[in-house]
Design an enzyme around this catalytic site. Structure first.
Site, PDB file in Angstrom:
ATOM      1  N   HIS A 133       0.858  -1.185   0.000  1.00  0.00           N
ATOM      2  CA  HIS A 133       0.000   0.000   0.000  1.00  0.00           C
ATOM      3  C   HIS A 133       0.891   1.230   0.000  1.00  0.00           C
ATOM      4  CE1 HIS A 133      -1.405   3.252   2.767  1.00  0.00           C
ATOM      5  NE2 HIS A 133      -2.382   3.301   1.888  1.00  0.00           N
ATOM      6  N   HIS A 197      -8.648  -4.934  17.373  1.00  0.00           N
ATOM      7  CA  HIS A 197      -9.481  -6.081  17.746  1.00  0.00           C
ATOM      8  C   HIS A 197      -8.790  -7.413  17.460  1.00  0.00           C
ATOM      9  CE1 HIS A 197     -10.712  -5.473  13.472  1.00  0.00           C
ATOM     10  NE2 HIS A 197     -10.822  -6.789  13.460  1.00  0.00           N
TER      11      HIS A 197
END
Length: 297
Positions: A133, A197
């Site tokens: 990215h 998470h």
């Protein structure tokens, strides 16, 4: 620097993002052409499909746009997108509140904005070749301007020498701007590209910055350009080295599971995704970063 005096700087920044986009697109299509043996070499080389994008303002008038360039199902790239955009308008209340919380002066009184940038995500056919990215951008409001972005490597099968090459190349390009910059922007990337998470990073890091405004536009723009210039020498040799390696079901399974992590991060945490959707940019261009296939256990 007044808003009037920023006109030429905006033009220069938008022109640079287009120049970088053209260089990367050409390099990626050349990589497809070079895959003449090994996995998937019997396919026709991939080519980018280029689609203009538009942003409509609240009044329905033209509010800028850009180019969405996507390649799917190639020899080397399973899906890769290289997007550029230059948009303007008025920030909504949620975006104003977010900017105010980040210390942007005067945004509650004058919520006009201008933004330009490049965003790239590559998902590879070969699980041994790392996904990657990169994005850089310039943002302007009447009260402030800043640069942001960076690059990070996302292998599903990590090779320590690949990680070292990627980081070493970024460091070489950043060191001329101050030897304190690379460690600072690496630490920022480690914090930013983290999935709370899952309690893990989405990849092996890179560099990242946001709200970069030292007061010297020329210096900050030069740093932004060098982050962009670092991308191809940092990543392309890794793709060239790994694209011909054999893989099996186990490697593909690892790749699909890792892509699930990538999708979770981009949909839940990525600031650029949230901004693009909140300000009415083309959702296909905003969500270009999502992988073509992913898997969860």
């Amino acid at each position: 620097m007044t808003s009037d005096s920023m006109k030429s700087e905006k033009t220069e920044a938008a022109g640079w993002f287009r120049e970088l986009r053209d260089e990367i697109v050409a390099a990626f299509e050349a990589l497809e052409q070079a895959q003449t043996d090994g996995p998937l070499s019997e396919r026709a080389p991939g080519r980018f499909e280029v689609t203009p994008t538009k942003r409509s303002g609240d009044d329905g008038e033209d509010a800028g746009g850009g180019l969405m360039s996507v390649m799917r199902g190639g020899r080397v790239f399973e899906k890769v997108g290289v997007n550029i955009s230059t948009v303007h308008g008025t920030l909504g209340q949620a975006a104003q509140a977010s900017m105010a919380a980040r210390g942007v002066p005067g945004i509650e009184k004058d919520a006009r904005f201008w933004a330009s940038g490049i965003s790239l995500v590559a998902h590879m056919q070969n699980p041994h070749a790392p996904a990657v990215h990169m994005n850089t951008r310039m943002f302007w409001t009447p009260g402030a301007w800043w640069f942001g972005g960076g690059a990070d490597l996302n292998p599903c099968i990590e090779y320590a020498e690949d990680t070292a090459h990627f980081h070493d190349t970024l460091k070489r390009h950043l060191d001329p701007h101050g030897t304190d910059l690379y460690p600072a922007l690496k630490a920022w990337a480690d914090e930013y590209f983290y999935i709370p998470h899952r309690k893990r990073a989405r990849g092996v890091g890179g560099v990242f910055m946001d709200d970069r405004c030292t007061g010297d536009w020329r210096a900050d723009f030069a740093l932004t350009r060098d982050i962009g210039r670092a991308f191809l020498p940092a990543w392309l040799p890794l793709a060239e080295k790994r694209r011909g390696m054999a893989w099996g079901e186990a490697e593909k399974e690892a790749q699909l599971l890792h892509r699930g992590l990538y999708a979770e991060y981009n949909l839940v945490y990525d600031r650029g995704t949230k901004f693009g959707l909140a300000t009415g940019h083309d959702p296909d261009a905003v969500l270009m970063s999502l992988p073509p296939l992913a898997k969860w256990t």
